[in-house]
Design an enzyme around this catalytic site. Structure first.
Site, PDB file in Angstrom:
ATOM      1  N   ASP A 165      20.265   1.210  54.565  1.00  0.00           N
ATOM      2  CA  ASP A 165      19.145   0.424  55.054  1.00  0.00           C
ATOM      3  C   ASP A 165      19.507  -1.016  54.705  1.00  0.00           C
ATOM      4  OD1 ASP A 165      16.821  -0.840  55.651  1.00  0.00           O
ATOM      5  OD2 ASP A 165      15.530   0.737  54.857  1.00  0.00           O
ATOM      6  N   HIS A 166      20.097  -1.723  55.672  1.00  0.00           N
ATOM      7  CA  HIS A 166      20.675  -3.029  55.326  1.00  0.00           C
ATOM      8  C   HIS A 166      19.603  -4.012  54.848  1.00  0.00           C
ATOM      9  CE1 HIS A 166      19.393  -3.871  59.449  1.00  0.00           C
ATOM     10  NE2 HIS A 166      19.307  -5.118  59.057  1.00  0.00           N
ATOM     11  N   HIS A 176      12.499   0.491  56.578  1.00  0.00           N
ATOM     12  CA  HIS A 176      12.328  -0.814  55.919  1.00  0.00           C
ATOM     13  C   HIS A 176      10.958  -0.965  55.247  1.00  0.00           C
ATOM     14  CE1 HIS A 176      15.778  -1.499  58.277  1.00  0.00           C
ATOM     15  NE2 HIS A 176      15.197  -1.944  59.362  1.00  0.00           N
TER      16      HIS A 176
END
Ligand code: NDP
Length: 526
Positions: free
Chosen positions: A215-216, A278
Protein backbone atom coordinates in the site's frame (compact mmCIF):
# COMPACT_ATOMS: atom_id res chain seq x y z
CA UNK A 1 32.20 2.35 -4.20
CA UNK A 2 30.79 -0.69 -2.42
CA UNK A 3 27.98 -0.20 0.08
CA UNK A 4 30.14 -1.65 2.87
CA UNK A 5 32.74 1.08 2.26
CA UNK A 6 30.07 3.73 2.34
CA UNK A 7 28.98 2.73 5.82
CA UNK A 8 32.32 3.85 7.23
CA UNK A 9 31.77 7.40 5.97
CA UNK A 10 28.30 7.68 7.39
CA UNK A 11 28.54 10.57 9.83
CA UNK A 12 30.38 12.98 7.59
CA UNK A 13 28.27 12.06 4.61
CA UNK A 14 25.04 12.51 6.54
CA UNK A 15 25.59 16.23 6.64
CA UNK A 16 26.84 16.31 3.07
CA UNK A 17 23.62 14.66 1.95
CA UNK A 18 21.55 17.59 3.10
CA UNK A 19 23.21 19.87 0.58
CA UNK A 20 24.33 17.53 -2.21
CA UNK A 21 21.34 15.42 -3.17
CA UNK A 22 22.97 14.30 -6.42
CA UNK A 23 25.83 12.44 -4.78
CA UNK A 24 24.12 9.31 -3.60
CA UNK A 25 22.88 8.76 -0.12
CA UNK A 26 24.89 7.36 2.71
CA UNK A 27 23.64 4.34 4.56
CA UNK A 28 23.08 5.11 8.20
CA UNK A 29 21.68 8.58 7.36
CA UNK A 30 18.01 9.33 8.00
CA UNK A 31 17.27 8.34 4.45
CA UNK A 32 18.65 4.83 4.32
CA UNK A 33 19.26 2.43 7.11
CA UNK A 34 20.86 -0.62 5.52
CA UNK A 35 22.20 -1.73 2.23
CA UNK A 36 19.97 -4.33 0.55
CA UNK A 37 21.47 -7.72 -0.33
CA UNK A 38 22.51 -8.22 -3.94
CA UNK A 39 19.37 -9.27 -5.76
CA UNK A 40 17.37 -9.60 -8.91
CA UNK A 41 14.13 -7.68 -9.29
CA UNK A 42 11.74 -9.53 -11.59
CA UNK A 43 8.78 -7.43 -12.71
CA UNK A 44 5.92 -9.52 -14.07
CA UNK A 45 3.64 -7.40 -16.24
CA UNK A 46 6.58 -5.23 -17.29
CA UNK A 47 4.91 -4.02 -20.50
CA UNK A 48 2.21 -2.27 -18.44
CA UNK A 49 1.34 1.11 -17.03
CA UNK A 50 2.53 0.65 -13.45
CA UNK A 51 5.99 -0.47 -14.54
CA UNK A 52 6.47 2.47 -16.89
CA UNK A 53 4.97 5.16 -14.68
CA UNK A 54 5.95 4.11 -11.17
CA UNK A 55 8.27 1.14 -10.83
CA UNK A 56 10.97 1.96 -13.34
CA UNK A 57 11.23 5.65 -12.32
CA UNK A 58 11.43 4.54 -8.68
CA UNK A 59 14.14 1.96 -9.42
CA UNK A 60 16.09 4.45 -11.51
CA UNK A 61 15.87 7.08 -8.78
CA UNK A 62 17.09 4.56 -6.23
CA UNK A 63 19.99 3.85 -8.55
CA UNK A 64 20.79 7.56 -8.83
CA UNK A 65 20.74 7.74 -5.03
CA UNK A 66 23.09 4.76 -4.91
CA UNK A 67 20.43 2.89 -2.98
CA UNK A 68 20.00 -0.19 -5.17
CA UNK A 69 21.88 -3.31 -4.14
CA UNK A 70 25.33 -3.85 -5.55
CA UNK A 71 25.11 -5.84 -7.76
CA UNK A 72 21.52 -5.78 -8.99
CA UNK A 73 19.68 -6.96 -12.08
CA UNK A 74 16.16 -6.03 -13.22
CA UNK A 75 14.26 -8.47 -15.43
CA UNK A 76 10.99 -7.40 -17.05
CA UNK A 77 8.56 -10.18 -18.00
CA UNK A 78 5.23 -10.21 -19.80
CA UNK A 79 3.68 -11.71 -22.91
CA UNK A 80 4.68 -8.82 -25.21
CA UNK A 81 7.68 -9.42 -27.37
CA UNK A 82 10.71 -7.25 -26.62
CA UNK A 83 14.43 -7.75 -26.96
CA UNK A 84 16.56 -6.56 -24.03
CA UNK A 85 17.43 -3.54 -26.13
CA UNK A 86 13.77 -2.90 -27.04
CA UNK A 87 12.75 -3.03 -23.39
CA UNK A 88 15.55 -0.64 -22.37
CA UNK A 89 14.41 1.73 -25.10
CA UNK A 90 10.78 1.58 -23.95
CA UNK A 91 11.75 2.27 -20.34
CA UNK A 92 14.02 5.13 -21.41
CA UNK A 93 11.20 6.72 -23.40
CA UNK A 94 8.79 6.59 -20.48
CA UNK A 95 11.36 8.05 -18.08
CA UNK A 96 12.02 10.90 -20.49
CA UNK A 97 8.28 11.50 -20.96
CA UNK A 98 7.91 11.65 -17.22
CA UNK A 99 10.79 14.13 -17.02
CA UNK A 100 12.52 11.68 -14.66
CA UNK A 101 15.62 11.04 -16.75
CA UNK A 102 19.15 11.88 -15.67
CA UNK A 103 20.98 10.94 -18.90
CA UNK A 104 24.39 10.74 -17.26
CA UNK A 105 23.79 7.39 -15.56
CA UNK A 106 21.13 5.90 -17.80
CA UNK A 107 23.48 3.73 -19.89
CA UNK A 108 25.00 2.01 -16.87
CA UNK A 109 21.54 1.46 -15.30
CA UNK A 110 20.08 0.23 -18.59
CA UNK A 111 22.89 -2.33 -18.97
CA UNK A 112 21.34 -4.12 -15.95
CA UNK A 113 17.85 -4.23 -17.52
CA UNK A 114 16.74 -7.43 -19.25
CA UNK A 115 13.51 -8.70 -20.71
CA UNK A 116 12.06 -12.22 -20.97
CA UNK A 117 8.78 -12.92 -22.71
CA UNK A 118 6.55 -15.34 -20.79
CA UNK A 119 3.10 -16.91 -21.10
CA UNK A 120 1.32 -16.64 -17.78
CA UNK A 121 -0.54 -19.95 -18.02
CA UNK A 122 2.28 -22.03 -19.49
CA UNK A 123 4.43 -23.91 -16.92
CA UNK A 124 7.20 -24.49 -19.45
CA UNK A 125 7.50 -20.73 -19.86
CA UNK A 126 8.24 -20.39 -16.12
CA UNK A 127 10.72 -23.28 -16.20
CA UNK A 128 12.55 -21.46 -19.00
CA UNK A 129 12.38 -18.26 -16.94
CA UNK A 130 13.91 -20.09 -13.97
CA UNK A 131 16.83 -21.21 -16.16
CA UNK A 132 17.25 -17.66 -17.50
CA UNK A 133 17.28 -16.19 -14.02
CA UNK A 134 19.90 -18.74 -12.91
CA UNK A 135 22.12 -17.72 -15.82
CA UNK A 136 21.76 -14.02 -15.00
CA UNK A 137 22.46 -14.83 -11.37
CA UNK A 138 25.72 -16.55 -12.28
CA UNK A 139 26.75 -13.81 -14.67
CA UNK A 140 25.99 -10.87 -12.36
CA UNK A 141 26.52 -12.46 -8.92
CA UNK A 142 23.11 -11.56 -7.55
CA UNK A 143 23.42 -14.34 -4.97
CA UNK A 144 20.16 -16.11 -5.88
CA UNK A 145 18.01 -13.47 -4.13
CA UNK A 146 14.85 -12.66 -6.09
CA UNK A 147 12.06 -10.17 -5.72
CA UNK A 148 9.04 -10.97 -7.90
CA UNK A 149 6.84 -7.92 -8.38
CA UNK A 150 3.35 -8.77 -9.65
CA UNK A 151 2.54 -5.73 -11.80
CA UNK A 152 -0.30 -7.47 -13.60
CA UNK A 153 -4.09 -7.29 -13.37
CA UNK A 154 -5.29 -8.82 -10.08
CA UNK A 155 -7.11 -11.76 -11.68
CA UNK A 156 -3.64 -13.09 -12.62
CA UNK A 157 -2.09 -12.97 -9.12
CA UNK A 158 -3.01 -16.54 -8.24
CA UNK A 159 -1.99 -17.90 -11.66
CA UNK A 160 1.43 -16.30 -11.36
CA UNK A 161 1.97 -17.27 -7.70
CA UNK A 162 1.19 -20.88 -8.64
CA UNK A 163 3.43 -20.78 -11.71
CA UNK A 164 6.33 -19.35 -9.69
CA UNK A 165 5.87 -22.01 -7.04
CA UNK A 166 5.66 -24.88 -9.52
CA UNK A 167 8.79 -23.67 -11.30
CA UNK A 168 10.68 -23.74 -7.99
CA UNK A 169 10.97 -19.95 -7.94
CA UNK A 170 9.23 -19.43 -4.61
CA UNK A 171 11.68 -21.46 -2.52
CA UNK A 172 13.95 -19.46 -0.27
CA UNK A 173 13.07 -17.76 3.00
CA UNK A 174 16.43 -16.02 3.38
CA UNK A 175 17.39 -17.99 6.48
CA UNK A 176 20.77 -19.51 5.61
CA UNK A 177 19.70 -19.58 1.98
CA UNK A 178 18.95 -17.04 -0.75
CA UNK A 179 15.56 -15.38 -0.48
CA UNK A 180 12.62 -15.28 -2.80
CA UNK A 181 9.90 -12.68 -2.14
CA UNK A 182 6.70 -11.79 -3.89
CA UNK A 183 5.22 -8.31 -4.04
CA UNK A 184 1.46 -8.07 -4.54
CA UNK A 185 -0.17 -4.81 -5.61
CA UNK A 186 -3.57 -3.76 -4.38
CA UNK A 187 -6.36 -4.78 -4.63
CA UNK A 188 -5.93 -7.91 -2.49
CA UNK A 189 -9.17 -9.57 -3.53
CA UNK A 190 -12.48 -7.92 -4.20
CA UNK A 191 -14.28 -9.13 -1.07
CA UNK A 192 -13.62 -11.40 1.88
CA UNK A 193 -14.04 -14.62 -0.04
CA UNK A 194 -11.66 -13.68 -2.86
CA UNK A 195 -9.11 -12.26 -0.40
CA UNK A 196 -9.12 -15.53 1.56
CA UNK A 197 -8.70 -17.49 -1.69
CA UNK A 198 -5.81 -15.27 -2.81
CA UNK A 199 -4.05 -15.62 0.55
CA UNK A 200 -4.54 -19.39 0.44
CA UNK A 201 -2.89 -19.62 -2.98
CA UNK A 202 -0.04 -17.30 -2.00
CA UNK A 203 0.56 -19.39 1.10
CA UNK A 204 0.62 -22.64 -0.87
CA UNK A 205 3.87 -21.42 -2.37
CA UNK A 206 5.23 -18.60 -0.21
CA UNK A 207 5.44 -18.18 3.54
CA UNK A 208 3.80 -15.04 4.94
CA UNK A 209 7.20 -13.50 5.56
CA UNK A 210 7.98 -13.83 1.84
CA UNK A 211 4.84 -11.89 0.87
CA UNK A 212 4.78 -8.08 0.59
CA UNK A 213 1.29 -6.59 0.04
CA UNK A 214 1.90 -3.06 -1.06
CA UNK A 215 0.00 0.00 0.00
CA UNK A 216 2.27 2.74 -1.28
CA UNK A 217 0.20 5.30 0.67
CA UNK A 218 1.81 4.01 3.82
CA UNK A 219 5.22 4.91 2.50
CA UNK A 220 4.45 8.60 2.19
CA UNK A 221 6.64 10.49 4.62
CA UNK A 222 3.78 12.26 6.32
CA UNK A 223 1.83 9.03 6.79
CA UNK A 224 4.86 7.43 8.43
CA UNK A 225 5.19 10.56 10.53
CA UNK A 226 1.80 9.95 12.18
CA UNK A 227 3.37 7.24 14.32
CA UNK A 228 6.38 9.40 15.22
CA UNK A 229 4.15 12.32 16.06
CA UNK A 230 1.84 10.27 18.25
CA UNK A 231 4.36 8.10 20.01
CA UNK A 232 7.48 10.26 20.27
CA UNK A 233 5.74 13.19 21.98
CA UNK A 234 4.27 13.15 25.44
CA UNK A 235 2.03 16.14 24.91
CA UNK A 236 -0.70 14.66 22.69
CA UNK A 237 -1.09 11.10 23.93
CA UNK A 238 -2.92 12.03 27.18
CA UNK A 239 -5.69 13.75 25.19
CA UNK A 240 -5.83 11.13 22.43
CA UNK A 241 -9.08 9.53 23.54
CA UNK A 242 -12.84 9.90 23.90
CA UNK A 243 -12.53 12.23 26.89
CA UNK A 244 -11.00 15.01 24.82
CA UNK A 245 -11.59 14.13 21.18
CA UNK A 246 -15.07 14.76 19.75
CA UNK A 247 -14.59 13.36 16.26
CA UNK A 248 -11.99 12.47 13.68
CA UNK A 249 -12.28 13.17 9.98
CA UNK A 250 -10.08 11.50 7.40
CA UNK A 251 -10.44 12.79 3.87
CA UNK A 252 -8.71 11.80 0.69
CA UNK A 253 -10.08 13.83 -2.21
CA UNK A 254 -8.99 13.87 -5.83
CA UNK A 255 -9.79 16.26 -8.64
CA UNK A 256 -8.99 13.60 -11.24
CA UNK A 257 -11.71 11.44 -12.70
CA UNK A 258 -11.41 7.81 -13.68
CA UNK A 259 -8.81 8.63 -16.39
CA UNK A 260 -7.80 5.55 -18.40
CA UNK A 261 -8.70 3.03 -15.69
CA UNK A 262 -12.42 2.58 -16.35
CA UNK A 263 -12.05 -1.19 -16.83
CA UNK A 264 -10.70 -1.56 -13.32
CA UNK A 265 -12.73 1.19 -11.66
CA UNK A 266 -16.09 0.04 -12.94
CA UNK A 267 -15.55 -3.19 -11.00
CA UNK A 268 -13.91 -1.62 -7.97
CA UNK A 269 -15.63 1.70 -7.23
CA UNK A 270 -14.44 3.95 -4.45
CA UNK A 271 -15.05 1.51 -1.60
CA UNK A 272 -12.67 -1.10 -2.94
CA UNK A 273 -10.29 1.40 -4.52
CA UNK A 274 -9.77 3.60 -1.46
CA UNK A 275 -11.46 2.32 1.67
CA UNK A 276 -10.32 -1.27 1.89
CA UNK A 277 -6.71 -0.12 1.83
CA UNK A 278 -5.61 3.52 2.22
CA UNK A 279 -8.46 4.80 4.39
CA UNK A 280 -8.31 1.79 6.69
CA UNK A 281 -4.56 2.25 7.12
CA UNK A 282 -4.94 5.93 8.02
CA UNK A 283 -7.69 5.01 10.47
CA UNK A 284 -5.47 2.42 12.14
CA UNK A 285 -2.54 4.82 12.46
CA UNK A 286 -4.73 7.34 14.24
CA UNK A 287 -6.61 4.88 16.44
CA UNK A 288 -4.05 2.21 17.36
CA UNK A 289 -2.57 1.71 20.82
CA UNK A 290 1.15 2.20 21.41
CA UNK A 291 3.18 -0.76 20.16
CA UNK A 292 5.85 -1.78 22.64
CA UNK A 293 8.52 -1.62 19.94
CA UNK A 294 8.85 -0.05 16.53
CA UNK A 295 8.97 -3.41 14.79
CA UNK A 296 6.91 -4.63 11.89
CA UNK A 297 4.88 -7.27 13.68
CA UNK A 298 4.29 -5.25 16.82
CA UNK A 299 3.00 -2.30 14.79
CA UNK A 300 0.85 -4.57 12.63
CA UNK A 301 -0.52 -6.35 15.71
CA UNK A 302 -1.82 -3.04 17.04
CA UNK A 303 -3.39 -2.12 13.71
CA UNK A 304 -5.14 -5.45 13.57
CA UNK A 305 -6.63 -4.82 17.03
CA UNK A 306 -8.23 -1.64 15.64
CA UNK A 307 -9.78 -3.58 12.76
CA UNK A 308 -11.09 -6.18 15.21
CA UNK A 309 -12.72 -3.41 17.24
CA UNK A 310 -14.57 -1.82 14.31
CA UNK A 311 -18.28 -1.76 15.06
CA UNK A 312 -20.09 -3.74 12.33
CA UNK A 313 -22.19 -1.53 10.08
CA UNK A 314 -25.90 -1.65 10.89
CA UNK A 315 -26.99 -2.80 7.44
CA UNK A 316 -30.68 -2.19 8.31
CA UNK A 317 -30.20 1.55 8.57
CA UNK A 318 -27.09 1.82 6.45
CA UNK A 319 -28.15 5.20 5.07
CA UNK A 320 -27.47 6.76 8.46
CA UNK A 321 -23.86 5.71 8.22
CA UNK A 322 -22.84 6.00 4.60
CA UNK A 323 -23.31 8.41 1.70
CA UNK A 324 -22.47 7.24 -1.81
CA UNK A 325 -22.10 9.47 -4.82
CA UNK A 326 -21.08 9.50 -8.44
CA UNK A 327 -19.64 12.51 -10.21
CA UNK A 328 -21.68 14.28 -12.84
CA UNK A 329 -20.79 17.03 -15.27
CA UNK A 330 -18.98 19.97 -13.71
CA UNK A 331 -15.94 22.21 -13.72
CA UNK A 332 -12.43 21.48 -12.50
CA UNK A 333 -9.71 24.15 -12.80
CA UNK A 334 -12.02 26.21 -15.01
CA UNK A 335 -12.45 23.36 -17.48
CA UNK A 336 -15.74 21.63 -18.03
CA UNK A 337 -15.38 17.90 -17.35
CA UNK A 338 -17.77 15.06 -18.25
CA UNK A 339 -19.78 13.07 -15.77
CA UNK A 340 -18.58 9.58 -14.84
CA UNK A 341 -21.13 7.88 -17.08
CA UNK A 342 -19.78 9.78 -20.09
CA UNK A 343 -16.17 8.77 -19.49
CA UNK A 344 -14.58 6.39 -22.05
CA UNK A 345 -15.13 2.75 -21.12
CA UNK A 346 -17.83 3.48 -18.53
CA UNK A 347 -21.32 1.99 -18.80
CA UNK A 348 -23.71 4.91 -19.53
CA UNK A 349 -26.01 3.52 -16.79
CA UNK A 350 -23.19 2.73 -14.38
CA UNK A 351 -24.03 2.59 -10.67
CA UNK A 352 -20.38 2.58 -9.59
CA UNK A 353 -19.81 4.99 -6.69
CA UNK A 354 -16.94 7.45 -7.11
CA UNK A 355 -17.52 9.06 -3.70
CA UNK A 356 -18.22 7.69 -0.26
CA UNK A 357 -18.41 9.10 3.20
CA UNK A 358 -18.87 6.75 6.10
CA UNK A 359 -19.21 7.13 9.82
CA UNK A 360 -17.48 4.37 11.74
CA UNK A 361 -17.03 3.63 15.43
CA UNK A 362 -14.31 1.73 17.23
CA UNK A 363 -15.60 -0.29 20.13
CA UNK A 364 -12.89 -0.02 22.74
CA UNK A 365 -12.25 2.08 25.85
CA UNK A 366 -10.19 4.70 24.10
CA UNK A 367 -12.63 5.48 21.32
CA UNK A 368 -16.10 4.52 22.55
CA UNK A 369 -18.65 6.96 21.09
CA UNK A 370 -16.17 8.94 18.95
CA UNK A 371 -17.28 9.04 15.29
CA UNK A 372 -14.62 8.64 12.63
CA UNK A 373 -15.72 10.17 9.32
CA UNK A 374 -13.96 8.66 6.33
CA UNK A 375 -14.44 10.50 3.04
CA UNK A 376 -12.95 9.82 -0.36
CA UNK A 377 -13.97 10.72 -3.85
CA UNK A 378 -13.00 11.61 -7.38
CA UNK A 379 -13.57 14.93 -9.16
CA UNK A 380 -13.90 16.81 -5.88
CA UNK A 381 -13.13 20.49 -5.37
CA UNK A 382 -9.52 20.09 -4.37
CA UNK A 383 -6.88 17.39 -4.19
CA UNK A 384 -6.32 17.00 -0.51
CA UNK A 385 -5.52 14.27 1.99
CA UNK A 386 -5.70 15.19 5.62
CA UNK A 387 -6.73 13.98 9.04
CA UNK A 388 -8.57 16.38 11.25
CA UNK A 389 -8.80 15.70 14.98
CA UNK A 390 -11.59 17.77 16.46
CA UNK A 391 -11.15 18.21 20.19
CA UNK A 392 -14.10 18.85 22.48
CA UNK A 393 -15.00 22.26 23.81
CA UNK A 394 -13.78 23.18 27.28
CA UNK A 395 -16.09 21.59 29.88
CA UNK A 396 -17.01 24.92 31.42
CA UNK A 397 -16.67 28.40 29.96
CA UNK A 398 -15.73 30.99 32.55
CA UNK A 399 -16.26 33.59 29.81
CA UNK A 400 -19.93 32.71 29.34
CA UNK A 401 -21.13 36.10 30.58
CA UNK A 402 -19.22 37.95 27.90
CA UNK A 403 -18.67 35.41 25.16
CA UNK A 404 -21.61 33.07 25.55
CA UNK A 405 -21.53 29.38 26.30
CA UNK A 406 -19.42 28.13 23.40
CA UNK A 407 -15.75 28.57 22.81
CA UNK A 408 -14.38 27.22 19.56
CA UNK A 409 -12.70 23.91 20.32
CA UNK A 410 -9.11 23.04 19.42
CA UNK A 411 -8.42 21.25 16.20
CA UNK A 412 -5.34 19.35 15.13
CA UNK A 413 -4.78 18.75 11.44
CA UNK A 414 -2.32 16.27 10.06
CA UNK A 415 -1.90 17.32 6.44
CA UNK A 416 -0.67 14.65 4.04
CA UNK A 417 -1.30 16.32 0.67
CA UNK A 418 -0.71 18.97 -0.66
CA UNK A 419 0.39 20.55 2.59
CA UNK A 420 2.66 18.19 4.44
CA UNK A 421 2.11 19.80 7.77
CA UNK A 422 0.77 19.63 11.28
CA UNK A 423 -1.50 22.48 12.39
CA UNK A 424 -2.93 23.13 15.80
CA UNK A 425 -5.73 25.66 16.17
CA UNK A 426 -6.36 27.18 19.56
CA UNK A 427 -7.85 30.28 21.19
CA UNK A 428 -5.96 33.35 22.31
CA UNK A 429 -6.96 36.74 23.58
CA UNK A 430 -7.37 39.46 21.01
CA UNK A 431 -5.22 42.50 21.93
CA UNK A 432 -7.31 45.27 23.50
CA UNK A 433 -9.23 46.13 26.64
CA UNK A 434 -12.32 44.13 25.76
CA UNK A 435 -12.46 40.36 26.36
CA UNK A 436 -12.33 38.92 22.87
CA UNK A 437 -10.98 35.56 21.75
CA UNK A 438 -9.61 34.65 18.36
CA UNK A 439 -8.62 31.35 16.80
CA UNK A 440 -4.98 31.13 15.82
CA UNK A 441 -3.07 28.34 14.13
CA UNK A 442 0.38 27.00 14.78
CA UNK A 443 1.80 25.31 11.68
CA UNK A 444 4.71 22.92 11.30
CA UNK A 445 5.67 22.24 7.69
CA UNK A 446 7.16 18.81 7.37
CA UNK A 447 10.02 19.82 5.09
CA UNK A 448 10.78 22.97 7.01
CA UNK A 449 14.56 23.40 7.41
CA UNK A 450 15.19 20.28 5.33
CA UNK A 451 16.67 20.53 1.85
CA UNK A 452 18.11 17.05 1.47
CA UNK A 453 16.95 14.17 -0.70
CA UNK A 454 13.78 12.24 0.06
CA UNK A 455 12.43 8.90 -1.05
CA UNK A 456 9.18 8.87 -2.94
CA UNK A 457 6.58 6.29 -1.86
CA UNK A 458 7.41 3.66 -4.51
CA UNK A 459 11.13 4.09 -3.89
CA UNK A 460 10.56 3.45 -0.20
CA UNK A 461 8.39 0.36 -0.67
CA UNK A 462 10.73 -1.17 -3.24
CA UNK A 463 13.67 -0.61 -0.94
CA UNK A 464 11.83 -2.13 2.02
CA UNK A 465 10.94 -5.22 -0.04
CA UNK A 466 14.62 -5.66 -0.86
CA UNK A 467 15.51 -5.18 2.80
CA UNK A 468 12.77 -7.58 3.93
CA UNK A 469 11.16 -4.98 6.19
CA UNK A 470 7.40 -5.58 6.51
CA UNK A 471 6.58 -2.48 8.56
CA UNK A 472 4.70 -0.71 5.76
CA UNK A 473 3.00 -3.74 4.26
CA UNK A 474 -0.36 -5.37 4.87
CA UNK A 475 -0.42 -8.62 6.76
CA UNK A 476 -2.90 -11.33 5.83
CA UNK A 477 -5.02 -10.94 9.00
CA UNK A 478 -5.36 -7.16 8.49
CA UNK A 479 -6.51 -7.64 4.90
CA UNK A 480 -9.10 -10.21 5.88
CA UNK A 481 -10.42 -8.22 8.85
CA UNK A 482 -10.91 -5.13 6.69
CA UNK A 483 -12.77 -7.17 4.11
CA UNK A 484 -14.90 -8.70 6.90
CA UNK A 485 -15.86 -5.18 7.90
CA UNK A 486 -16.46 -3.88 4.38
CA UNK A 487 -18.03 -6.88 2.66
CA UNK A 488 -21.50 -6.52 4.30
CA UNK A 489 -21.43 -2.83 3.37
CA UNK A 490 -20.50 -3.69 -0.20
CA UNK A 491 -23.19 -6.34 -0.39
CA UNK A 492 -25.81 -3.97 0.91
CA UNK A 493 -24.71 -1.04 -1.25
CA UNK A 494 -24.33 -3.15 -4.36
CA UNK A 495 -27.66 -4.91 -4.12
CA UNK A 496 -29.81 -3.79 -7.03
CA UNK A 497 -32.60 -2.92 -4.62
CA UNK A 498 -30.55 -0.42 -2.61
CA UNK A 499 -27.98 1.13 -4.88
CA UNK A 500 -30.14 3.24 -7.23
CA UNK A 501 -31.64 4.99 -4.18
CA UNK A 502 -28.38 5.37 -2.33
CA UNK A 503 -26.24 6.72 -5.16
CA UNK A 504 -26.37 10.52 -5.45
CA UNK A 505 -24.98 12.38 -8.42
CA UNK A 506 -22.74 15.29 -7.43
CA UNK A 507 -21.33 18.06 -9.53
CA UNK A 508 -17.69 17.64 -10.49
CA UNK A 509 -15.65 20.26 -8.67
CA UNK A 510 -17.93 20.22 -5.61
CA UNK A 511 -17.32 18.53 -2.24
CA UNK A 512 -19.61 15.62 -3.07
CA UNK A 513 -23.36 15.14 -2.77
CA UNK A 514 -25.18 18.14 -1.31
CA UNK A 515 -25.13 18.18 2.47
CA UNK A 516 -28.91 17.91 2.80
CA UNK A 517 -28.44 14.44 1.36
CA UNK A 518 -25.96 13.68 4.10
CA UNK A 519 -27.39 12.15 7.24
CA UNK A 520 -24.01 12.09 8.96
CA UNK A 521 -22.58 15.22 10.49
CA UNK A 522 -18.94 15.94 10.07
CA UNK A 523 -16.00 18.19 10.66
CA UNK A 524 -15.84 20.80 7.91
CA UNK A 525 -13.05 20.77 5.36
CA UNK A 526 -10.25 23.03 6.36
P1 NDP B 1 -1.95 -3.08 -16.93
O1 NDP B 1 -3.38 -3.16 -17.27
O2 NDP B 1 -1.11 -2.06 -17.62
O3 NDP B 1 -1.37 -4.55 -17.14
C1 NDP B 1 -0.01 -4.90 -16.98
C2 NDP B 1 0.36 -5.95 -17.99
O4 NDP B 1 -0.37 -7.13 -17.73
C3 NDP B 1 -0.01 -5.56 -19.40
O5 NDP B 1 1.01 -4.78 -19.99
C4 NDP B 1 -0.19 -6.88 -20.07
O6 NDP B 1 1.08 -7.38 -20.48
C5 NDP B 1 -0.69 -7.76 -18.96
N1 NDP B 1 -2.15 -7.86 -19.09
C6 NDP B 1 -3.06 -6.87 -19.05
N2 NDP B 1 -4.31 -7.33 -19.20
C7 NDP B 1 -4.18 -8.66 -19.35
C8 NDP B 1 -5.11 -9.70 -19.56
N3 NDP B 1 -6.43 -9.47 -19.66
N4 NDP B 1 -4.65 -10.96 -19.67
C9 NDP B 1 -3.34 -11.21 -19.58
N5 NDP B 1 -2.41 -10.24 -19.40
C10 NDP B 1 -2.81 -8.99 -19.28
O7 NDP B 1 -1.83 -2.95 -15.35
P2 NDP B 1 -1.11 -1.82 -14.51
O8 NDP B 1 0.33 -1.80 -14.89
O9 NDP B 1 -1.89 -0.57 -14.57
O10 NDP B 1 -1.30 -2.38 -13.02
C11 NDP B 1 -0.63 -3.54 -12.58
C12 NDP B 1 -1.12 -3.85 -11.17
O11 NDP B 1 -0.83 -2.76 -10.31
C13 NDP B 1 -2.63 -4.04 -11.08
O12 NDP B 1 -2.89 -5.04 -10.14
C14 NDP B 1 -3.16 -2.72 -10.56
O13 NDP B 1 -4.33 -2.89 -9.78
C15 NDP B 1 -2.00 -2.28 -9.66
N6 NDP B 1 -1.90 -0.85 -9.54
C16 NDP B 1 -1.68 -0.06 -10.63
C17 NDP B 1 -1.54 1.31 -10.50
C18 NDP B 1 -1.25 2.18 -11.68
O14 NDP B 1 -1.05 3.39 -11.47
N7 NDP B 1 -1.21 1.66 -12.91
C19 NDP B 1 -1.63 1.96 -9.18
C20 NDP B 1 -1.84 1.05 -8.08
C21 NDP B 1 -1.97 -0.30 -8.27
P3 NDP B 1 1.27 -8.39 -21.70
O15 NDP B 1 0.06 -8.30 -22.58
O16 NDP B 1 2.52 -7.92 -22.34
O17 NDP B 1 1.39 -9.70 -21.03
Amino acid sequence: MKKSDQKTTTDAALFAATTTPDLGIPYGSCLLEDSPDPCMIVVIGASGDLTARKLMPALYNLYLKDALPDPFVIVGCSRSDFSDEGFREKMGVSLREKGAMDESKWESFASRLFYRSIQYDDPSSFSALARNLNELDMRYHTAGNRLFYLAIPPFLYETIARALGEAGLSAGTGENEPWSRVVVEKPFGSDLETAVALNRTLHSHFQEKQVFRIDHYLAKETVQNILMFRFANAVFEPVWNRTYIGSVSIISAETLGVEHRAGYYEQAGVLRDMFQNHMMQLLALIAMETPSRFEADQVRDEKVKVYRALRPFPVDNINDFIVLGQYGLGTIDNHEVPGYRDEPGVDPHSLTPTYAKMKVFIDNWRWQGVPFYLTSGKRLARKVTEISIQLKEVPHSMFRNVLGEHITANRLILGIYPDEKISLTFQTKNPGAKVCLRSVTMDFYYRQNYTGPVLDAYEKVLLDCMLGDHMLFWRQDGVELCWSFLTPILQSCESCANLPDMLRIYESGSWGPPSDADPTTEVAHS
